[in-house]
Design an enzyme around this catalytic site. Structure first.
Site, PDB file in Angstrom:
ATOM      1  N   GLU A  36      77.319 -14.235 -38.942  1.00 30.58           N
ATOM      2  CA  GLU A  36      77.839 -12.869 -39.098  1.00 30.58           C
ATOM      3  C   GLU A  36      76.890 -12.018 -39.927  1.00 30.58           C
ATOM      4  O   GLU A  36      76.406 -12.458 -40.972  1.00 30.58           O
ATOM      5  CB  GLU A  36      79.208 -12.923 -39.775  1.00 30.58           C
ATOM      6  CG  GLU A  36      80.238 -12.017 -39.158  1.00 30.58           C
ATOM      7  CD  GLU A  36      80.582 -12.408 -37.735  1.00 30.58           C
ATOM      8  OE1 GLU A  36      80.107 -11.719 -36.798  1.00 30.58           O
ATOM      9  OE2 GLU A  36      81.320 -13.378 -37.540  1.00 30.58           O
ATOM     10  N   GLY A 126      90.103  -3.071 -32.108  1.00 27.13           N
ATOM     11  CA  GLY A 126      90.033  -3.147 -33.555  1.00 27.13           C
ATOM     12  C   GLY A 126      90.237  -4.527 -34.120  1.00 27.13           C
ATOM     13  O   GLY A 126      90.509  -4.684 -35.309  1.00 27.13           O
ATOM     14  N   GLY A 128      87.968  -7.113 -34.048  1.00 28.54           N
ATOM     15  CA  GLY A 128      86.759  -7.863 -34.332  1.00 28.54           C
ATOM     16  C   GLY A 128      86.326  -8.759 -33.192  1.00 28.54           C
ATOM     17  O   GLY A 128      85.506  -9.658 -33.374  1.00 28.54           O
ATOM     18  N   ASP A 176      76.804  -8.499 -30.057  1.00 28.25           N
ATOM     19  CA  ASP A 176      77.993  -8.364 -29.224  1.00 28.25           C
ATOM     20  C   ASP A 176      77.658  -8.113 -27.766  1.00 28.25           C
ATOM     21  O   ASP A 176      78.234  -8.723 -26.861  1.00 28.25           O
ATOM     22  CB  ASP A 176      78.890  -7.251 -29.759  1.00 28.25           C
ATOM     23  CG  ASP A 176      79.464  -7.574 -31.132  1.00 28.25           C
ATOM     24  OD1 ASP A 176      79.482  -8.764 -31.491  1.00 28.25           O
ATOM     25  OD2 ASP A 176      79.867  -6.646 -31.840  1.00 28.25           O
TER      26      ASP A 176
END
Length: 380
Positions: A36, A126, A128, A176
């Site tokens: 991350e 929203g 993630g 992503d």
């Protein structure tokens, strides 16, 4: 028979436009197993696509307009038509900025034909799980498909990143969109963001009696409005001060200004955790990745400071109930956590998380098991 996501998009298109679309394209959301805030630091990531997808039914139109409609809870929401030649950053707000941004980028590539787009999907917003990028990737594939243009996944990923960065205003990396485009069923995607090197790592948790439980806290987050840009700017400043391309090139945070040290410490340690997780998966030692997930969450909470009370409660409650490891995923400030859970105690873990949320006065989270799914493509 229940309508599929592609049918929902196509049926809504037919109702609005009086005929069938030229095609339906779709792209999945993703779970990032680990890695991350490393992507925009030229580091390593390990996502997998999820079955939940965003679908775009599309047809060309000759007048240069982009029309957008979205199916939401059995309602179809329409937006004002947008002249593609007049699109500029800041001219569109809200959900329509994501597909409009893709059209804006493609216009710069010489692809600017008008289109009718009708959107339907089941990636929670929203959460993630990258609903915005699944929308952008599906839009890019639809517009390219209508134009008859072939493009590489690396080019599409960069165009979607440009739309997100420069049009929407969220300074995201390449994780992503690359995951949405390139992931494959039953695998996690090990990506070296700097080199672009990819490896499809087999990831079959069920074979080991395990599940990846997604805990959607239902705390909505926005990377445009959150502290995401601040964290990224801090990493870029650290690299500049050390005279390197990116934080990936650093071995220690020592000697940097104190506010930058925890950011760099997280990125260095998270890259190491990704490499170790890949090693363990290659060796079929799935249970041993649990502590790495826990360490990732602690680092995101304490060093990168992008967690929130709901994410912390989710990770802690899952671990106490028997999860092998748990961590927040995504940009932070809300969204989802994941827990690696023995399948035979999943119900106990879910119950413990619900009770912990209730004890804190939080609204109940949504929970589901995530399995690695196929990446983006044309449905029909």
């Amino acid at each position: 028979m229940k309508s599929t996501g592609s049918n929902i998009a196509a049926e809504a298109f037919a109702r609005l436009h009086g005929g069938a679309p030229a095609g339906v394209w779709s792209a999945p959301g993703r779970v990032n197993l680990i890695g991350e805030h490393t992507d925009y630091n030229d580091g390593f990531v390990l996502p997998f696509a999820i079955p939940q997808r965003t679908r775009v039914a599309a047809a060309p139109r000759p007048d240069g307009l982009l029309t957008l409609a979205s199916v939401v809870d059995d309602r179809t929401v329409t937006a004002e038509p947008l002249p593609i030649e007049e699109l500029e950053p800041g001219c569109v707000r809200g959900w329509t900025a994501y597909p409009a941004g893709v059209a804006w980028v493609l216009r710069q590539q010489g692809i600017s034909g008008g289109a009718d787009l009708v959107i339907a999907g089941d990636v929670p917003h929203g959460s993630g799980l990258s609903s915005s990028h699944s929308l952008e990737v599906a839009t890019a594939l639809a517009l390219l498909g209508l134009a008859g243009v072939q493009a590489s996944t690396s080019d599409i990923a960069k165009w979607v990143q440009q739309a997100e960065n420069d049009f929407v205003g969220a300074p995201t990396g390449l994780l992503d969109q690359t995951a949405s485009l390139c992931c494959t069923e039953a695998h996690a995607l090990f990506l070296d963001v700097r080199s672009g090197r990819q490896e499809q790592v087999p990831f079959d948790a069920a074979r080991h009696g395990l599940e990846v439980l997604v805990i959607d806290t239902r705390v909505s987050h926005s990377l445009v409005e959150s502290g995401y840009a601040e964290r990224r700017a801090g990493c870029e400043e650290a690299a500049r001060l050390r005279g390197v391309v990116a934080v990936r090139d650093l071995e220690t945070e020592a000697g940097l200004p104190e506010p930058l040290q925890p950011l760099v410490r997280h990125v260095i340690s998270e890259n190491a955790r990704v490499l170790k997780t890949v090693e363990l998966l290659r060796e079929d030692r799935y249970a041993e990745i649990g502590p790495l997930l826990n360490a990732s969450h602690a680092s995101l909470r304490d060093d990168y400071r992008v967690s929130c009370p709901e994410l912390d409660v989710a990770a802690e409650a899952a671990e106490k109930a028997g999860a092998l490891g748990a961590r927040m995923i995504g940009g932070g400030f809300g969204g989802s956590a994941i827990a690696l859970v023995p399948a035979d105690i999943r119900a106990n873990v879910e119950r413990a998380v619900l009770e912990a949320f209730a004890a804190q006065g939080f609204k109940p989270p949504r929970m589901f098991t995530a399995t690695p799914a196929a990446g983006a493509g044309r449905d029909s």
